[in-house]
Design an enzyme around this catalytic site. Structure first.
Site, PDB file in Angstrom:
ATOM      1  NE  ARG A 275      47.116  48.955  40.269  1.00  0.00           N
ATOM      2  CZ  ARG A 275      47.721  47.855  39.874  1.00  0.00           C
ATOM      3  NH1 ARG A 275      48.585  47.359  39.999  1.00  0.00           N
ATOM      4  NH2 ARG A 275      46.386  47.199  39.306  1.00  0.00           N
TER       5      ARG A 275
ATOM      6  CB  ILE B  80      42.786  45.318  40.548  1.00  0.00           C
ATOM      7  CG1 ILE B  80      42.789  43.884  41.016  1.00  0.00           C
ATOM      8  CG2 ILE B  80      41.536  46.043  41.621  1.00  0.00           C
ATOM      9  CD1 ILE B  80      41.919  42.903  40.571  1.00  0.00           C
TER      10      ILE B  80
ATOM     11  CG  ASN C 198      36.608  40.576  34.939  1.00  0.00           C
ATOM     12  OD1 ASN C 198      37.185  40.579  33.940  1.00  0.00           O
ATOM     13  ND2 ASN C 198      36.767  39.761  35.960  1.00  0.00           N
ATOM     14  CB  THR C 199      34.563  37.386  31.031  1.00  0.00           C
ATOM     15  OG1 THR C 199      34.399  36.029  30.992  1.00  0.00           O
ATOM     16  CG2 THR C 199      35.929  37.602  30.112  1.00  0.00           C
ATOM     17  CG  HIS C 200      36.817  34.947  37.150  1.00  0.00           C
ATOM     18  ND1 HIS C 200      38.038  35.518  37.607  1.00  0.00           N
ATOM     19  CD2 HIS C 200      36.464  34.128  38.377  1.00  0.00           C
ATOM     20  CE1 HIS C 200      38.668  34.909  38.553  1.00  0.00           C
ATOM     21  NE2 HIS C 200      37.841  34.032  38.974  1.00  0.00           N
TER      22      HIS C 200
HETATM   23  C1  GAR Z   1      39.892  34.072  30.383  1.00  0.00           C
HETATM   24  O1  GAR Z   1      39.845  32.864  30.679  1.00  0.00           O
HETATM   25  C2  GAR Z   1      39.625  35.115  31.274  1.00  0.00           C
HETATM   26  O2  GAR Z   1      38.548  34.723  32.068  1.00  0.00           O
HETATM   27  C3  GAR Z   1      40.758  35.231  32.300  1.00  0.00           C
HETATM   28  O3  GAR Z   1      41.985  35.062  31.309  1.00  0.00           O
HETATM   29  C4  GAR Z   1      41.599  34.588  29.946  1.00  0.00           C
HETATM   30  C5  GAR Z   1      41.878  35.316  28.732  1.00  0.00           C
HETATM   31  O4  GAR Z   1      41.917  34.801  27.833  1.00  0.00           O
HETATM   32  N1  GAR Z   1      40.769  35.967  33.167  1.00  0.00           N
HETATM   33  C6  GAR Z   1      41.135  36.081  34.288  1.00  0.00           C
HETATM   34  O5  GAR Z   1      41.612  35.215  34.800  1.00  0.00           O
HETATM   35  C7  GAR Z   1      40.934  37.287  35.068  1.00  0.00           C
HETATM   36  N2  GAR Z   1      41.168  37.121  36.515  1.00  0.00           N
HETATM   37  P1  GAR Z   1      41.919  35.449  26.347  1.00  0.00           P
HETATM   38  O6  GAR Z   1      43.063  36.348  26.526  1.00  0.00           O
HETATM   39  O7  GAR Z   1      42.350  34.330  25.228  1.00  0.00           O
HETATM   40  O8  GAR Z   1      40.803  36.113  26.118  1.00  0.00           O
END
Ligand code: GAR
Length: 208
Positions: free
Chosen positions: A70, A97, A112-114
């Site tokens: 990793r 991660i 990051n967006t969660h």
């Molecule tokens: C988003 O909702 C993001 O927050 C989530 O994946 C989706 C990606 O959508 N991320 C996670 O769950 C990370 N833990 P996209 O590929 O259409 O932008």
């Protein structure tokens, strides 16, 4: 007008958050304050990479399974990202991660967006876990990445109400409603960070 900040965006899937950033830049190339200079992924064949290619952007893929450890993967991801000299790195649905080396290089400028209201429901199944808990509101969180899982300083959050019918489809429709809010929030936050700069003091993020 200041030089636009350079963004490298990391994706693993459909890339609609990436698309929202690309659209924001295209709508106002000088005013937005940032430009996407490359898109990276941990897997091939995802729509996020296709979106980047259609936008004429360089892409790179660094797969965990191509490395013995990793740590080696993390080093390769760090180098591939650093090659594009980003000011900010955005994880937009990147489902890995990162390790120590990536954070040593990009910590404090890795966003990051969660799809949940952190610190509730971190990890890979934020939408499903929130539904399983029975929450009445959930949403999305844009935050800086630290060494934990979805535990870094929060920049902004958006709220979405849970509906009774969300239980019927395992959260798919709820996730779509979250993503509508999330895309706008991410575009707004990244633009503000790029245009105004920011300070991180402990857990508090301020944008002047
Ligand atoms: C988003 O909702 C993001 O927050 C989530 O994946 C989706 C990606 O959508 N991320 C996670 O769950 C990370 N833990 P996209 O590929 O259409 O932008």
């Amino acid at each position: 007008m200041a030089t636009p900040k350079r963004l490298v965006v990391l994706v693993s899937g459909s890339g609609t958050n990436l698309q929202a950033l690309l659209d924001a830049v295209a709508a106002d190339p000088t005013g937005y304050g940032a430009e996407v200079v490359a898109v990276g992924a941990d897997r091939e064949g995802v729509e996020g990479l296709a979106r980047a290619e259609r936008a004429g952007l360089p892409t790179f893929v660094v797969k965990v399974k191509d490395f013995a450890t990793r740590e080696q993967w993390d080093r390769a991801l760090t180098e591939a990202t650093a090659a594009h000299e980003p000011d900010l790195v955005v994880s937009a649905g990147f489902m890995k991660i990162v390790g120590k080396e990536f954070l040593a290089r990009f910590g404090g400028r890795f966003v990051n967006t969660h799809p949940a209201l952190l610190p509730s429901f971190p990890g890979a199944h934020g939408v499903r876990d929130a539904l399983a808990y029975g929450v009445k509101v959930t949403g999305c969180t844009v935050h800086f990445v630290d060494e934990g899982v979805d535990s870094g300083p929060i920049i902004a959050q958006g709220v979405v109400e849970v509906r009774d019918e969300d239980y019927a489809d395992g959260g798919a429709a709820l996730h779509e409603r979250i993503k509508e809010v999330e895309r706008k929030l991410l575009v707004e936050v990244v633009g503000r960070l790029a245009r105004h700069g920011y300070r991180i003091e402990g857990r508090k993020v301020s944008i002047p």
